[in-house]
Structure formats: C-alpha cells, structure tokens
Motif scaffolding. Sequence first.
Motif, short mmCIF file in Angstrom:
data_model
loop_
_atom_site.label_atom_id
_atom_site.label_comp_id
_atom_site.label_asym_id
_atom_site.label_seq_id
_atom_site.Cartn_x
_atom_site.Cartn_y
_atom_site.Cartn_z
N ASN A 116 37.00 10.41 30.28
CA ASN A 116 36.68 11.07 28.93
C ASN A 116 37.81 10.86 28.16
O ASN A 116 37.40 10.53 26.89
CB ASN A 116 36.32 12.50 29.15
N SER A 117 39.07 10.80 28.29
CA SER A 117 40.06 10.61 27.20
C SER A 117 39.94 9.17 26.71
O SER A 117 40.03 8.98 25.64
CB SER A 117 41.29 10.60 27.87
N ILE A 118 39.69 8.35 27.55
CA ILE A 118 39.40 7.05 27.36
C ILE A 118 38.15 6.56 26.35
O ILE A 118 38.08 5.95 25.30
CB ILE A 118 39.25 5.95 28.58
N THR A 119 36.86 7.42 26.72
CA THR A 119 35.77 7.42 26.16
C THR A 119 36.04 7.89 24.67
O THR A 119 35.13 7.38 23.73
CB THR A 119 34.62 7.86 26.86
N LEU A 120 36.52 9.03 24.69
CA LEU A 120 36.49 9.64 23.37
C LEU A 120 37.63 8.91 22.35
O LEU A 120 37.50 9.34 21.34
CB LEU A 120 37.10 11.01 23.54
N THR A 121 38.36 7.93 22.85
CA THR A 121 38.95 7.34 21.98
C THR A 121 38.25 5.92 21.57
O THR A 121 37.85 5.36 22.20
CB THR A 121 40.28 6.76 22.76
N PRO A 122 37.96 5.85 20.24
CA PRO A 122 37.30 4.79 19.67
C PRO A 122 37.69 3.30 20.05
O PRO A 122 38.86 3.17 20.10
CB PRO A 122 37.49 5.07 18.11
N GLY A 123 36.89 2.41 20.31
CA GLY A 123 37.15 1.20 20.55
C GLY A 123 37.15 0.93 22.50
O GLY A 123 37.20 -0.23 22.74
N THR A 124 37.10 2.15 23.24
CA THR A 124 37.04 1.92 24.60
C THR A 124 35.87 2.97 24.95
O THR A 124 35.65 3.92 24.37
CB THR A 124 38.21 2.40 25.27
N TRP A 138 35.94 -2.46 26.55
CA TRP A 138 36.93 -2.54 25.50
C TRP A 138 36.55 -3.46 24.23
O TRP A 138 36.31 -4.72 24.58
CB TRP A 138 38.19 -3.08 26.12
N ILE A 139 36.66 -2.81 23.08
CA ILE A 139 36.17 -3.61 22.14
C ILE A 139 37.05 -4.96 21.52
O ILE A 139 36.59 -5.81 21.02
CB ILE A 139 36.12 -2.88 20.52
N ASP A 140 38.32 -4.87 22.00
CA ASP A 140 39.21 -5.77 21.68
C ASP A 140 39.99 -6.25 22.99
O ASP A 140 41.15 -5.93 22.99
CB ASP A 140 40.13 -5.45 20.46
N CYS A 141 39.36 -6.83 23.95
CA CYS A 141 39.88 -7.22 25.24
C CYS A 141 40.57 -8.60 25.22
O CYS A 141 39.72 -9.54 24.94
CB CYS A 141 38.79 -7.13 26.12
#
Length: 167
Positions: A116-124, A138-141
């Motif tokens: 959930n921490s990963i999901t709540l961080t924009p871009g992931t 990941w938006i910029d993988c």
Amino acid sequence: MNNGITQFITIFVSSLLLWLLLVGSLQPEEIIVGIIVSLLVSFLTIGRTSLFTALRLTPFFPFYLFYYLAIFFKALVFANLDMARRVISPSLPIQPGIIRINTSLESGLGKLLLANSITLTPGTLSVDIEDNQIVVHWIDCPENIEIDEATTRIAASFEKSIGKFLK
C-alpha cells in the motif's frame, strides 16, 4: 507475552483511542462508556484478528511508527513533485513497466503495508503479492533493471522502517 493477550490489549487500546478521538471529550462518562465499548469490541474480536500478531509492541513502537510515517510522507512529496513535473512537461519520457521487487517482511500485515505504501506513492502501483515478492507497475521503469536495484529504488526505505515495528 501471549499472542491472545497482545491482540486483546492492542485492540482495546486502539478502540479506546479511536473512541476518544471520535467523541472529542474527556468527560468521565465518555471515558467509562469508551472503556466498556472497547472491552466489548476486544472480547468479540479475540482470536479473529491474526493480523495484529505481526506487531512488535515495544516501548519504541510509537517512535518507529512515526519514523515510518515521516519516511512515507517524504517519499509521497517527492513522488508527487516528480509526477507534477511529468504532467507539466509532457516531453519528459516515461517508460512504464511491470517489475518484481523482493521483500524480507514475513507477516501479511507487513507485506500489505509495504504494497500500500508503494501504491500510494504516485508513479508506482502494486499489482500483486506473491510469496516474498510484490509485482509493481512502475511509470518510469529503466530497461533491464535488476530486481535488487528495483527493490532498493522503490521499497527499501519503506521496508526498513516498517520492519522496525512489524514482522
């Protein structure tokens, strides 16, 4: 301490604190009713809350929880600024991709909080949890990124701070 007792105390204290926050009063009547309701909730949920067995209730628990929240909010601010920069400057390249990251967290609650921490961080966006891996969009993988480097860049700071108060 016995897991049942730990769960009971955790649920009781959490319920009582929530009660006091919701009523917004420290009148003796409110505290007594809050204690009664919290005891009732604690008795009714005992044995049904295995999620709480992952908590490491130590004297430093509140500090570790606050530390995690500070790490999370810092990451949240930087990720939002990065996403805002990408929206304002559409010429900035994005390279979306699905990757896997490793986690050493053992408990379901720890993995859930990390995902959930990963999901709540924009871009992931956490897509799935499989054993000790989390599947992340990941938006910029970067191309050909190794799983260890991806784990470090996306989740290492969260996992380290979560691991201080969860198994």
